[in-house]
Scaffold this motif. Sequence first.
Motif, PDB file in Angstrom:
ATOM      1  N   GLN A  76       0.843  -1.199   0.000  1.00 56.49           N
ATOM      2  CA  GLN A  76       0.000   0.000   0.000  1.00 56.49           C
ATOM      3  C   GLN A  76       0.879   1.250   0.000  1.00 56.49           C
ATOM      4  OE1 GLN A  76      -2.051  -1.323   3.560  1.00 56.49           O
ATOM      5  NE2 GLN A  76      -3.945  -1.633   2.414  1.00 56.49           N
ATOM      6  N   GLU A 136       2.922 -10.474  -5.981  1.00 62.41           N
ATOM      7  CA  GLU A 136       1.557 -10.144  -5.597  1.00 62.41           C
ATOM      8  C   GLU A 136       1.446 -10.145  -4.086  1.00 62.41           C
ATOM      9  OE1 GLU A 136      -2.860 -12.243  -5.614  1.00 62.41           O
ATOM     10  OE2 GLU A 136      -1.322 -12.953  -7.020  1.00 62.41           O
ATOM     11  N   SER A 137       0.663  -9.231  -3.542  1.00 61.22           N
ATOM     12  CA  SER A 137       0.409  -9.171  -2.106  1.00 61.22           C
ATOM     13  C   SER A 137      -0.912  -9.855  -1.792  1.00 61.22           C
ATOM     14  CB  SER A 137       0.368  -7.717  -1.636  1.00 61.22           C
ATOM     15  OG  SER A 137      -0.128  -7.633  -0.316  1.00 61.22           O
ATOM     16  N   GLU A 169      -5.412  -6.963  -0.611  1.00 62.12           N
ATOM     17  CA  GLU A 169      -6.086  -6.303  -1.734  1.00 62.12           C
ATOM     18  C   GLU A 169      -5.642  -6.845  -3.090  1.00 62.12           C
ATOM     19  OE1 GLU A 169      -5.212  -2.208  -1.124  1.00 62.12           O
ATOM     20  OE2 GLU A 169      -6.713  -1.968   0.465  1.00 62.12           O
ATOM     21  N   ALA A 186      -2.934  -6.810  -4.447  1.00 60.90           N
ATOM     22  CA  ALA A 186      -2.093  -5.819  -5.128  1.00 60.90           C
ATOM     23  C   ALA A 186      -0.929  -6.505  -5.836  1.00 60.90           C
ATOM     24  CB  ALA A 186      -1.568  -4.803  -4.119  1.00 60.90           C
ATOM     25  N   VAL A 211       1.839  -0.272  -9.564  1.00 58.23           N
ATOM     26  CA  VAL A 211       1.089  -1.068  -8.597  1.00 58.23           C
ATOM     27  C   VAL A 211      -0.355  -1.105  -9.063  1.00 58.23           C
ATOM     28  CG1 VAL A 211       0.348  -1.319  -6.198  1.00 58.23           C
ATOM     29  CG2 VAL A 211       2.613  -0.377  -6.710  1.00 58.23           C
ATOM     30  N   GLN A 212      -0.898  -2.320  -9.145  1.00 59.83           N
ATOM     31  CA  GLN A 212      -2.309  -2.505  -9.484  1.00 59.83           C
ATOM     32  C   GLN A 212      -2.990  -3.227  -8.331  1.00 59.83           C
ATOM     33  OE1 GLN A 212      -1.949  -4.662 -13.249  1.00 59.83           O
ATOM     34  NE2 GLN A 212      -2.464  -2.793 -14.349  1.00 59.83           N
ATOM     35  N   ALA A 213      -4.174  -2.746  -7.957  1.00 55.22           N
ATOM     36  CA  ALA A 213      -4.918  -3.367  -6.862  1.00 55.22           C
ATOM     37  C   ALA A 213      -6.404  -3.294  -7.146  1.00 55.22           C
ATOM     38  CB  ALA A 213      -4.583  -2.691  -5.536  1.00 55.22           C
ATOM     39  N   ASP A 214      -7.176  -4.022  -6.348  1.00 49.41           N
ATOM     40  CA  ASP A 214      -8.619  -4.074  -6.569  1.00 49.41           C
ATOM     41  C   ASP A 214      -9.316  -2.763  -6.235  1.00 49.41           C
ATOM     42  OD1 ASP A 214      -8.532  -6.664  -7.463  1.00 49.41           O
ATOM     43  OD2 ASP A 214      -9.076  -7.564  -5.538  1.00 49.41           O
ATOM     44  N   ASN A 215      -8.737  -1.998  -5.296  1.00 52.90           N
ATOM     45  CA  ASN A 215      -9.501  -0.871  -4.742  1.00 52.90           C
ATOM     46  C   ASN A 215      -9.037   0.494  -5.218  1.00 52.90           C
ATOM     47  OD1 ASN A 215      -7.064  -0.832  -3.422  1.00 52.90           O
ATOM     48  ND2 ASN A 215      -7.928  -0.247  -1.441  1.00 52.90           N
ATOM     49  N   ASP A 272      -4.557   2.243 -11.221  1.00 55.89           N
ATOM     50  CA  ASP A 272      -3.139   1.910 -11.340  1.00 55.89           C
ATOM     51  C   ASP A 272      -2.283   3.072 -10.842  1.00 55.89           C
ATOM     52  OD1 ASP A 272      -4.124  -0.327 -12.505  1.00 55.89           O
ATOM     53  OD2 ASP A 272      -3.325   0.067 -14.511  1.00 55.89           O
TER      54      ASP A 272
END
Length: 493
Positions: A112, A412-413, A416, A418, A446-450, A453
């Motif tokens: 994050q 990948e995390s 989320e 990410a 960084v790409q995440a669901d919430n 980009d």
Amino acid sequence: MESEQIDERWPLASGTWVRDAGGYRLAETASGAAVDAALGAIDLARFTGARLAPDGALFPPEFAYSPDSGARLPAAAPASEQNWVPPYGQRNVSAGERPGVRGLRLTPQALQVSAAPRPEGGDGDAMLPLPPGGNYEFIVSRYNSRGGELLALDPVAGALYLWLAGAGQWLALAHGGGGFLAETTLKREDWRCEVAGEGEDSRIFLPTSAGLACLRPDALTLSFEVAYIGGGEAVGAPLHWGGAIWAPQRRADGTLVLQAAGLSGAAGAVIEVATDDPLARIGRFAPPVGSERQLIWPGDGGQLVLSRTPDGGMQADWLPWPGGVTPAFEFGCPFMPTSGGFWQLCWDAGREAYVYLQLGRPQPERYEALTPRFSTGSLNYRVATRMKLPPWQEPEHGDDGGKGMVVLPLLESAVEAAVLGIEIEFNRGLDELLDSRERLHATLLVQADNHADLRLLRFVAAQPWAGRVFIHDGLLWFYHPEWSRIEGWRLDV
């Protein structure tokens, strides 16, 4: 009188401290080893929890008040609990831990990045200089220190450097007995390590030409100890499984064995593996993956599989690839669908098509794929589009993202979902991209669901995906061996 004060020694739980004109200095560790004189007050305070007075004088951590003025001393700075096991940010392993799934490009740690305003694609929020020339992995753990410290390791050269935040420099760690750390013969993309932590001590398990190395760095003495487990070259990376660290080794007579090590560094079980090549000329092993029941090293010639048996024992098997099938390791780690199991992308020469083959099975299931996809193990990328479907399933409405763009996920995390990846503008095939040695324009994102980009950095490099990521001191760092610095971005913690 003054000289008596300067020679005054204080044997305390934290070590032996010596009074000097500027306060105190740590002369010996709690075990009696000499502390390196290159360590300044700020770094000693960080490593030991010692107290720094406003004037810069150093006092042992046991002192709450100055013995000279009686003034209350500032509390020690909070110790960092961070640790990072490269290359994909797993945490240290501990005794009694159930291994679960391990070895994919997944980290339990959050990616994050702070939303503080910054130019898109500009420089980071912080910078570290590079260690001396090399190609480094970065390990954050406790090295006879109370918090997570940053260690740079060049596995090919066997070089180790510790970051001294107070001094703002990297210092080399020397072998305590005058020797050196053995090098590895593994390709960088096949390399990984494990770290077992006990209090302020860490043991790093590395694949080397001399065996499975158990490395113990010491921040206070700027030195390390190392022991080599097993009687042959480590031909694959280690993984924690079944309460031990396992790695494949090739002995001098060509025998292939699986060597275990306890988390304390003691040598463990040895299991001989019968292969279809009596001299074990089996090529490379990609990084291993493990679940509760199996530990698997996919290799050029087949799979090395360590399995639990119903009676509680262990069994090692060599499973050659089906005829005409070769693994495509360049597209990332095996994929693990929600239904479980590991699936390796392969090329089937007979069908002239890519297939996903289930690992660890003598008679594996397989799925044909229209195109290869880069995988983190949980997510995959259809050129530039992030996909949660298994990579052998095509979306109802095809969309490869931006025209001419490719995204190569680094890791990948679990937070989320990410993904930190490299976005590259490239109008030719994926195979040609991976074989390219030209300098390419790339973006770290960084790409995440919430959230949308987040593009952190634009740069030019050959093989930009060869960079390494790590988290240290509340920042996400990115390193590439071609650069002159390491860039960092603040994390929301």
